[in-house]
Motif scaffolding. Sequence first.
Motif, PDB file in Angstrom:
ATOM      1  N   ASP A   2       0.827  -1.190   0.000  1.00 29.70           N
ATOM      2  CA  ASP A   2       0.000   0.000   0.000  1.00 29.70           C
ATOM      3  C   ASP A   2       0.877   1.261   0.000  1.00 29.70           C
ATOM      4  N   GLN A   5       1.263   2.820   3.497  1.00 27.21           N
ATOM      5  CA  GLN A   5       2.181   2.040   4.320  1.00 27.21           C
ATOM      6  C   GLN A   5       3.632   2.335   3.929  1.00 27.21           C
ATOM      7  N   GLU A   9       6.414   4.051   6.401  1.00 26.69           N
ATOM      8  CA  GLU A   9       7.676   3.358   6.681  1.00 26.69           C
ATOM      9  C   GLU A   9       8.868   4.268   6.416  1.00 26.69           C
TER      10      GLU A   9
END
Length: 173
Positions: A2, A5, A9
Amino acid sequence: MDLQQTIFEQIDMRSFSNLWFWIALAVLWSTASHWVLGVPHDMVARARKIEGQAQVDLEDVVRVNVNRLIYIVQVSGLWLLGFVCFLITGLGILGFIYDVEFAQAVFLLAFPMTILGLMSYNAALQIYHQDLSGEPLRARLMRHRVHTQILGVISIFCTALWGTYQNASFGAL
């Protein structure tokens, strides 16, 4: 994977373990203590050493910034106060009640700057009402700078304590 995501990160929303947060904290307070009421410290030092035109320039810059700050508070002070209180309260609740570390980090940056804003407004009112110039003006600016530095040291200390606690408590998760 995604996109959201991947972004989170890369950004690392765990603020207290992020080097960029600590760099931002240091830059924030070094800038705040250098630019007192919008006047750079070197300008105050030059006015103390040389006087003459340097003092005239200092008084002009201080007059402009003090008048600007007082005008902003007179025109939109209550709305600004309400918005800042809403924002700080929201960050505090998100950060310390709902345990959002990013909100904690922003709160620990923004709350002391709010106190500094009130201190700056108070200093501006004193300079305006007492019509300070010359040595009394330089002394008032230096006193405000020292108070800013004290607030910065307390803020950095509290932020470091909280950040250390966060990293020690939740670093293993």
